[in-house]
Design a protein around this motif. Structure first.
Motif, mmCIF file in Angstrom:
data_model
loop_
_atom_site.group_PDB
_atom_site.id
_atom_site.type_symbol
_atom_site.label_atom_id
_atom_site.label_comp_id
_atom_site.label_asym_id
_atom_site.label_seq_id
_atom_site.Cartn_x
_atom_site.Cartn_y
_atom_site.Cartn_z
ATOM 1 N N THR A 41 -0.291 -1.349 41.297
ATOM 2 C CA THR A 41 -0.787 -1.392 39.920
ATOM 3 C C THR A 41 0.345 -1.213 38.920
ATOM 4 O O THR A 41 0.416 -1.909 37.902
ATOM 5 N N ASN A 42 1.257 -0.303 39.213
ATOM 6 C CA ASN A 42 2.367 -0.019 38.293
ATOM 7 C C ASN A 42 3.285 -1.223 38.105
ATOM 8 O O ASN A 42 3.901 -1.372 37.047
ATOM 9 N N TYR A 43 3.390 -2.070 39.128
ATOM 10 C CA TYR A 43 4.288 -3.218 39.044
ATOM 11 C C TYR A 43 3.561 -4.531 38.788
ATOM 12 O O TYR A 43 4.161 -5.598 38.854
ATOM 13 N N ASN A 44 2.278 -4.456 38.473
ATOM 14 C CA ASN A 44 1.534 -5.673 38.178
ATOM 15 C C ASN A 44 2.050 -6.297 36.889
ATOM 16 O O ASN A 44 2.385 -5.611 35.925
ATOM 17 N N GLY A 45 2.148 -7.643 36.883
ATOM 18 C CA GLY A 45 2.621 -8.346 35.709
ATOM 19 C C GLY A 45 4.064 -8.794 35.801
ATOM 20 O O GLY A 45 4.538 -9.556 34.958
ATOM 21 N N ARG A 46 4.764 -8.341 36.836
ATOM 22 C CA ARG A 46 6.171 -8.736 36.975
ATOM 23 C C ARG A 46 6.486 -9.215 38.392
ATOM 24 O O ARG A 46 7.602 -9.099 38.881
ATOM 25 N N GLN A 47 5.468 -9.759 39.064
ATOM 26 C CA GLN A 47 5.663 -10.200 40.440
ATOM 27 C C GLN A 47 6.750 -11.257 40.577
ATOM 28 O O GLN A 47 7.605 -11.175 41.465
ATOM 29 N N ILE A 48 6.725 -12.277 39.710
ATOM 30 C CA ILE A 48 7.707 -13.356 39.827
ATOM 31 C C ILE A 48 9.123 -12.826 39.622
ATOM 32 O O ILE A 48 10.061 -13.209 40.337
ATOM 33 N N PHE A 49 9.292 -11.918 38.677
ATOM 34 C CA PHE A 49 10.615 -11.363 38.450
ATOM 35 C C PHE A 49 11.069 -10.481 39.608
ATOM 36 O O PHE A 49 12.260 -10.403 39.915
ATOM 37 N N GLU A 50 10.127 -9.796 40.255
ATOM 38 C CA GLU A 50 10.472 -9.026 41.449
ATOM 39 C C GLU A 50 10.927 -9.962 42.570
ATOM 40 O O GLU A 50 11.888 -9.681 43.287
#
Length: 255
Positions: A41-50
């Motif tokens: 949940t904390n890292y949702n929204g930046r999957q592509i950048f990860e």
């Protein structure tokens, strides 16, 4: 048996022993689920950048420093060259209680991979000649087998699980599945495949792809080329996008 397969067997044995404990088993099952869900949940929204960051780290040793994103129907594939997944990389994925630090390549892989759970309950890694999957279906089966053998753990688990929105709260990344078959993609050193959960997720993936521009790639350290192929249907409309950027050109131009 390969070193990685032996490593995964040790992990599964460790998890089985921990979850089978009569007094602490159900608590351990749910604690792993809680940690995994919180990190995702904390890292949702930046999957592509990860994904881009992890591929960039791995590309340090690659000759062909490229990442390929392929989005087709409900499947997303991320392929790159360079440093493959190792037991240390998988430690940061499966040992979800770790506290990864940015700058450590193996722990960074773990952060990125956990964020993918917002999009998929079925993920596969093909790397260094091995193929490993993490899926909700397999994790449920693994835990249910333990509950069938351990009545006290089963009773405690079902008493507590009603507090969760998930119908069967169990960690996915804690329980790897090792394939016996050969890997299917030999063009890249590593390929990660996500079976996307639904059309809403596909829309989110497309929106995140739109944020990547040639100027974004100025921040990569090693990758020299990024390619994105997209063929999906959203609300019965076909969405196609082909994006290819030679990052090296933009880096040289900016100097």
């Amino acid at each position: 048996m390969s070193e990685l397969k032996e490593y995964f067997e040790r992990i599964l044995k460790h998890v089985e022993n921990k979850y089978s404990n009569e007094t602490e088993g159900s608590k351990e099952i749910l604690a792993d689920y809680d940690i995994e869900t919180a990190v995702a949940t904390n890292y949702n929204g930046r999957q592509i950048f990860e994904m881009l960051q992890n591929a960039d780290d791995a590309s340090k040793t690659a000759i062909n420093k490229k990442i390929l994103f392929t989005l087709k129907d409900n499947e997303l594939r991320i392929s790159n060259n360079g440093i493959p997944f190792t037991s240390e990389s998988f430690d940061s994925i499966t040992y979800i209680g770790n506290s990864p630090k940015r700058g450590d390549n193996s722990s960074t892989k773990g952060l990125g991979f956990r964020s993918y759970l917002n999009w998929s309950n079925n993920l596969t890694i093909e790397s260094d000649g091995e193929k490993v999957s993490f899926s909700k279906t397999y994790a449920k089966s693994f835990v249910k087998n333990i509950l069938d053998r351990c009545p006290k753990v089963r009773e405690s688990f079902y008493q507590k699980k009603h507090k969760y929105n998930d119908e069967f709260p169990v960690s996915i990344l804690r329980i790897p599945y090792i394939h016996e078959s050969d890997i299917t993609n030999n063009d890249y050193d590593t390929t990660i495949t996500l079976s996307l959960n639904d059309e809403k997720v596909v829309e989110d993936v497309c929106k995140q792809f739109e944020r990547i521009t040639p100027y974004t790639l100025l921040f990569t350290k090693f990758i020299e080329e990024i390619e994105h192929i997209q063929e999906v249907k959203i609300n019965k409309q076909t969405s196609e996008r082909k994006f290819r950027s030679l990052v090296l050109f933009f880096k040289n131009f900016s100097r």
